[in-house]
Motif scaffolding. Structure first.
Motif, PDB file in Angstrom:
ATOM      1  N   ASN A  19       0.824  -1.215   0.000  1.00  0.00           N
ATOM      2  CA  ASN A  19       0.000   0.000   0.000  1.00  0.00           C
ATOM      3  C   ASN A  19       0.855   1.260   0.000  1.00  0.00           C
ATOM      4  O   ASN A  19       0.532   2.232  -0.689  1.00  0.00           O
ATOM      5  N   ILE A  20       1.943   1.256   0.764  1.00  0.00           N
ATOM      6  CA  ILE A  20       2.849   2.408   0.779  1.00  0.00           C
ATOM      7  C   ILE A  20       3.421   2.652  -0.612  1.00  0.00           C
ATOM      8  O   ILE A  20       3.538   3.795  -1.062  1.00  0.00           O
ATOM      9  N   LEU A  21       3.745   1.562  -1.305  1.00  0.00           N
ATOM     10  CA  LEU A  21       4.306   1.671  -2.655  1.00  0.00           C
ATOM     11  C   LEU A  21       3.238   1.880  -3.718  1.00  0.00           C
ATOM     12  O   LEU A  21       3.564   2.018  -4.901  1.00  0.00           O
ATOM     13  N   ASP A  22       1.971   1.900  -3.296  1.00  0.00           N
ATOM     14  CA  ASP A  22       0.843   2.143  -4.198  1.00  0.00           C
ATOM     15  C   ASP A  22       0.833   1.164  -5.377  1.00  0.00           C
ATOM     16  O   ASP A  22       0.706   1.561  -6.529  1.00  0.00           O
ATOM     17  N   THR A  23       0.953  -0.132  -5.060  1.00  0.00           N
ATOM     18  CA  THR A  23       0.979  -1.160  -6.107  1.00  0.00           C
ATOM     19  C   THR A  23      -0.396  -1.456  -6.675  1.00  0.00           C
ATOM     20  O   THR A  23      -0.503  -1.985  -7.776  1.00  0.00           O
ATOM     21  N   GLY A  24      -1.441  -1.173  -5.902  1.00  0.00           N
ATOM     22  CA  GLY A  24      -2.790  -1.480  -6.351  1.00  0.00           C
ATOM     23  C   GLY A  24      -3.168  -2.937  -6.163  1.00  0.00           C
ATOM     24  O   GLY A  24      -4.208  -3.371  -6.654  1.00  0.00           O
ATOM     25  N   LEU A  25      -2.335  -3.706  -5.468  1.00  0.00           N
ATOM     26  CA  LEU A  25      -2.624  -5.125  -5.248  1.00  0.00           C
ATOM     27  C   LEU A  25      -3.510  -5.297  -4.028  1.00  0.00           C
ATOM     28  O   LEU A  25      -3.278  -4.661  -3.000  1.00  0.00           O
ATOM     29  N   ASP A  26      -4.510  -6.158  -4.150  1.00  0.00           N
ATOM     30  CA  ASP A  26      -5.329  -6.463  -2.971  1.00  0.00           C
ATOM     31  C   ASP A  26      -4.630  -7.560  -2.170  1.00  0.00           C
ATOM     32  O   ASP A  26      -3.652  -8.167  -2.617  1.00  0.00           O
ATOM     33  N   ARG A  27      -5.128  -7.805  -0.971  1.00  0.00           N
ATOM     34  CA  ARG A  27      -4.484  -8.761  -0.061  1.00  0.00           C
ATOM     35  C   ARG A  27      -4.446 -10.178  -0.666  1.00  0.00           C
ATOM     36  O   ARG A  27      -3.446 -10.877  -0.556  1.00  0.00           O
ATOM     37  N   HIS A  28      -5.519 -10.591  -1.315  1.00  0.00           N
ATOM     38  CA  HIS A  28      -5.563 -11.938  -1.893  1.00  0.00           C
ATOM     39  C   HIS A  28      -4.532 -12.093  -3.012  1.00  0.00           C
ATOM     40  O   HIS A  28      -3.790 -13.078  -3.054  1.00  0.00           O
ATOM     41  N   THR A  29      -4.482 -11.124  -3.914  1.00  0.00           N
ATOM     42  CA  THR A  29      -3.526 -11.183  -5.019  1.00  0.00           C
ATOM     43  C   THR A  29      -2.106 -11.210  -4.483  1.00  0.00           C
ATOM     44  O   THR A  29      -1.263 -11.987  -4.952  1.00  0.00           O
ATOM     45  N   LEU A  30      -1.836 -10.381  -3.485  1.00  0.00           N
ATOM     46  CA  LEU A  30      -0.511 -10.359  -2.892  1.00  0.00           C
ATOM     47  C   LEU A  30      -0.166 -11.705  -2.264  1.00  0.00           C
ATOM     48  O   LEU A  30       0.952 -12.207  -2.430  1.00  0.00           O
ATOM     49  N   SER A  31      -1.124 -12.325  -1.599  1.00  0.00           N
ATOM     50  CA  SER A  31      -0.853 -13.629  -0.979  1.00  0.00           C
ATOM     51  C   SER A  31      -0.560 -14.689  -2.037  1.00  0.00           C
ATOM     52  O   SER A  31       0.299 -15.553  -1.839  1.00  0.00           O
ATOM     53  N   VAL A  32      -1.247 -14.618  -3.175  1.00  0.00           N
ATOM     54  CA  VAL A  32      -0.978 -15.562  -4.269  1.00  0.00           C
ATOM     55  C   VAL A  32       0.430 -15.331  -4.818  1.00  0.00           C
ATOM     56  O   VAL A  32       1.180 -16.292  -5.059  1.00  0.00           O
ATOM     57  N   LEU A  33       0.810 -14.079  -4.990  1.00  0.00           N
ATOM     58  CA  LEU A  33       2.145 -13.774  -5.500  1.00  0.00           C
ATOM     59  C   LEU A  33       3.232 -14.235  -4.531  1.00  0.00           C
ATOM     60  O   LEU A  33       4.258 -14.781  -4.956  1.00  0.00           O
ATOM     61  N   VAL A  34       3.023 -14.041  -3.238  1.00  0.00           N
ATOM     62  CA  VAL A  34       3.983 -14.503  -2.234  1.00  0.00           C
ATOM     63  C   VAL A  34       4.084 -16.025  -2.278  1.00  0.00           C
ATOM     64  O   VAL A  34       5.183 -16.590  -2.229  1.00  0.00           O
ATOM     65  N   ALA A  35       2.947 -16.701  -2.403  1.00  0.00           N
ATOM     66  CA  ALA A  35       2.951 -18.168  -2.473  1.00  0.00           C
ATOM     67  C   ALA A  35       3.711 -18.641  -3.713  1.00  0.00           C
ATOM     68  O   ALA A  35       4.465 -19.626  -3.645  1.00  0.00           O
ATOM     69  N   LEU A  36       3.545 -17.957  -4.833  1.00  0.00           N
ATOM     70  CA  LEU A  36       4.270 -18.331  -6.048  1.00  0.00           C
ATOM     71  C   LEU A  36       5.775 -18.147  -5.862  1.00  0.00           C
ATOM     72  O   LEU A  36       6.572 -18.974  -6.316  1.00  0.00           O
ATOM     73  N   CYS A  37       6.163 -17.071  -5.186  1.00  0.00           N
ATOM     74  CA  CYS A  37       7.588 -16.866  -4.883  1.00  0.00           C
ATOM     75  C   CYS A  37       8.098 -17.975  -3.972  1.00  0.00           C
ATOM     76  O   CYS A  37       9.213 -18.476  -4.161  1.00  0.00           O
TER      77      CYS A  37
END
Length: 80
Positions: A28-46
């Motif tokens: 949110n600070i970086l203003d990525t526009g990612l919601d919590r669910h999308t971010l969790s999916v991206l973290v899981a993929l990493c």
């Protein structure tokens, strides 16, 4: 019957939730526009070994694409 792969230690679950909260706050600070669910999916993929830079490039590309248009949303498609 519950599979062992799906059961998480309560302490591990708390740590994972706090980590996601922190990542979401930074997002949110970086203003990525990612919601919590999308971010969790991206973290899981990493976590599964996908290249974070490649994922970031895909996310940027998807954010640049215009949303698909619906054929019935325009008033010009109506017959007079």
């Amino acid at each position: 019957m519950v599979k062992a792969c799906c059961v998480m230690d309560p302490e591990a679950a708390r740590t994972a939730r706090e980590s996601l909260d922190l990542a979401f706050h930074m997002s949110n600070i970086l203003d990525t526009g990612l919601d919590r669910h999308t971010l969790s999916v991206l973290v899981a993929l990493c976590d599964l070994g996908l290249n974070p830079e490649a994922l970031a490039a895909v996310v940027k590309e998807l954010q640049r694409e215009p949303p698909p248009s619906t054929p019935f949303s325009s008033s010009s498609s109506q017959v007079p």
